[in-house]
Design an enzyme around this catalytic site. Structure first.
Site, PDB file in Angstrom:
ATOM      1  N   ASP A 236       0.881  -1.315   0.250  1.00 18.53           N
ATOM      2  CA  ASP A 236      -0.032   0.053   0.087  1.00 18.53           C
ATOM      3  C   ASP A 236       0.738   1.345  -0.008  1.00 18.53           C
ATOM      4  O   ASP A 236       0.476   2.223  -0.773  1.00 18.53           O
ATOM      5  CB  ASP A 236      -0.950   0.254   1.134  1.00 18.53           C
ATOM      6  N   TYR A 237       2.029   1.376   0.807  1.00 17.55           N
ATOM      7  CA  TYR A 237       2.809   2.567   0.823  1.00 17.55           C
ATOM      8  C   TYR A 237       3.431   2.641  -0.637  1.00 17.55           C
ATOM      9  O   TYR A 237       3.391   3.643  -0.706  1.00 17.55           O
ATOM     10  CB  TYR A 237       3.662   2.112   1.965  1.00 17.55           C
TER      11      TYR A 237
END
Length: 397
Positions: A236-237
């Protein structure tokens, strides 16, 4: 002697600046939450039809709340969407549960994908890859199995997807539940996590948490598609980093994500927090130095000493006032995220808050001392920069 004096004053000034900055983040996050969260969803007919959404639901096993959680996706108040359920193997008990829901709601466009496709070490990405390739709509919602949705949540997220926005994600929060573990979970996600999450969003810092995230597919394809992030556990990051670097913006939805796991325990939550801390340390090594200064007790102790050195203040009263005001600020933050009074007493909040704050430094220390990450039945080791290597791989797609 003089260099030692300058060194002491230098550290004192550093602690006071950090203390002031954290209190500014408190004020900013609390004010921003009042404006940002729980805004009324606009149900009037849009000028242009809403884009279709493909909802990817990666599943592994079942828990007592999984059926009711998944059922909320079949009753969303949104004109065009499909449900794409993903499981690693045909013997997963989630298969039977998904099939029963598809029979119960035959009018909903839903499909089940079994087997996954290996594109890296991240099992979630591998699990979702076939469904992602088969998705037919321009918006992709990646939603973890433990998330419960209100019927207007998807509409709220899509309305935040302006022309220059490529990612709309929800603030992580939790459903109401009984027991001390549930109190601990609600206090953590409604105070420390919410404060840093909202502060980062206000300042434009990457705070993307992929448990419930709506992504513009064309922007994701520009970054290499879902498979490009299979080498990371914190996909996600890195997904947000890649998308934002191409000129797109990222926004937080007004309705928080409702985590609703059926099995809660203090140990399970702390295991998650340790895993996330290890990921943050590998991605941004300065986390190990700066993160303790975001916690109430270490920061308060440092600021109390600094106030004594710089201004002649009494450290103990300074520290106690700091802790009291921080506690009251967190109670207000929890009320804002909850959108009203939380379903816990003030005594329960106090116990959960003290436990959370006292455990935070030890969670970070444990993450530093043991870099190995355990995720379900798998173990990984991280390189600096965030790339992961699975230890003793067990599953082949």
């Amino acid at each position: 002697m003089m260099p030692m004096v300058y060194t002491v004053y230098g550290f004192a000034i550093f602690f006071m600046i950090a203390w002031i900055c954290l209190w500014l983040i408190h004020i900013m996050a609390l004010s921003y939450s009042k404006w940002k969260l729980h805004r009324t969803v606009d149900r009037s007919p849009p000028e242009q039809p809403y884009l279709g959404v493909s909802i990817l639901k990666p599943l592994t096993g079942v828990d007592p709340n999984l059926f009711s959680n998944l059922e909320t996706y079949f009753t969303l108040d949104y004109p065009t969407y499909e449900l794409l359920f993903c499981v690693e193997n045909e013997h997963d008990p989630a298969v039977m549960l998904v099939n029963s829901l598809m029979q119960k709601f035959p009018q909903v466009d839903a499909r089940l994908f079994v087997g996954g496709l290996c594109v890296g070490v991240n099992p979630k990405i591998n699990n979702m890859q076939p469904a992602y390739l088969a998705a037919k709509y321009p918006l992709i919602l990646v939603s973890d199995s433990g998330i419960r949705m209100r019927e207007d949540t998807l509409l709220d997220m899509v309305q935040h997807m302006k022309e220059d926005v490529a990612i709309v994600h929800q603030l992580p929060f939790v459903c109401d539940a009984d027991g001390f573990a549930a109190v601990y979970e609600k206090v953590y996600f409604g105070t420390a996590q919410a404060r840093m999450y909202l502060g980062a969003d206000f300042l434009g810092i990457n705070c993307h948490v992929g448990m419930s995230s709506l992504v513009r597919r064309c922007a994701l394809e520009e970054a290499g598609g879902l498979a490009a992030f299979g080498e990371y556990l914190a996909e996600d990051y890195f997904m947000a980093k890649a998308v934002v670097s191409r000129g797109w913006r990222m926004r937080v939805a007004s309705l928080p994500a409702q985590q609703n796991s059926g099995a809660k325990s203090v140990g399970a939550l702390q295991a998650r927090l340790k895993r996330w801390a290890r990921l943050r340390i590998a991605m941004v090594p300065t986390t190990a130095l700066l993160e303790p200064l975001s916690e109430c007790l270490p920061l308060g102790a440092g600021a109390a000493w600094a106030a004594g050195e710089l201004f002649g203040a009494e450290p103990l009263p300074f520290f106690l006032v700091h802790v009291l005001v921080w506690f009251l600020s967190d109670w207000l933050m929890l009320r804002s995220v909850q959108n009203g009074s939380p379903p816990i007493t003030k005594v329960e909040f106090l116990l959960g808050w003290v436990w959370s704050e006292c455990c935070a430094p030890f969670v970070l220390a444990a993450a530093l001392l043991n870099p190995e990450i355990s995720w379900r039945t798998r173990s990984y080791r991280l390189d600096w920069g965030g790339r992961a290597h699975e230890l003793k791989p067990k599953l082949k797609f």
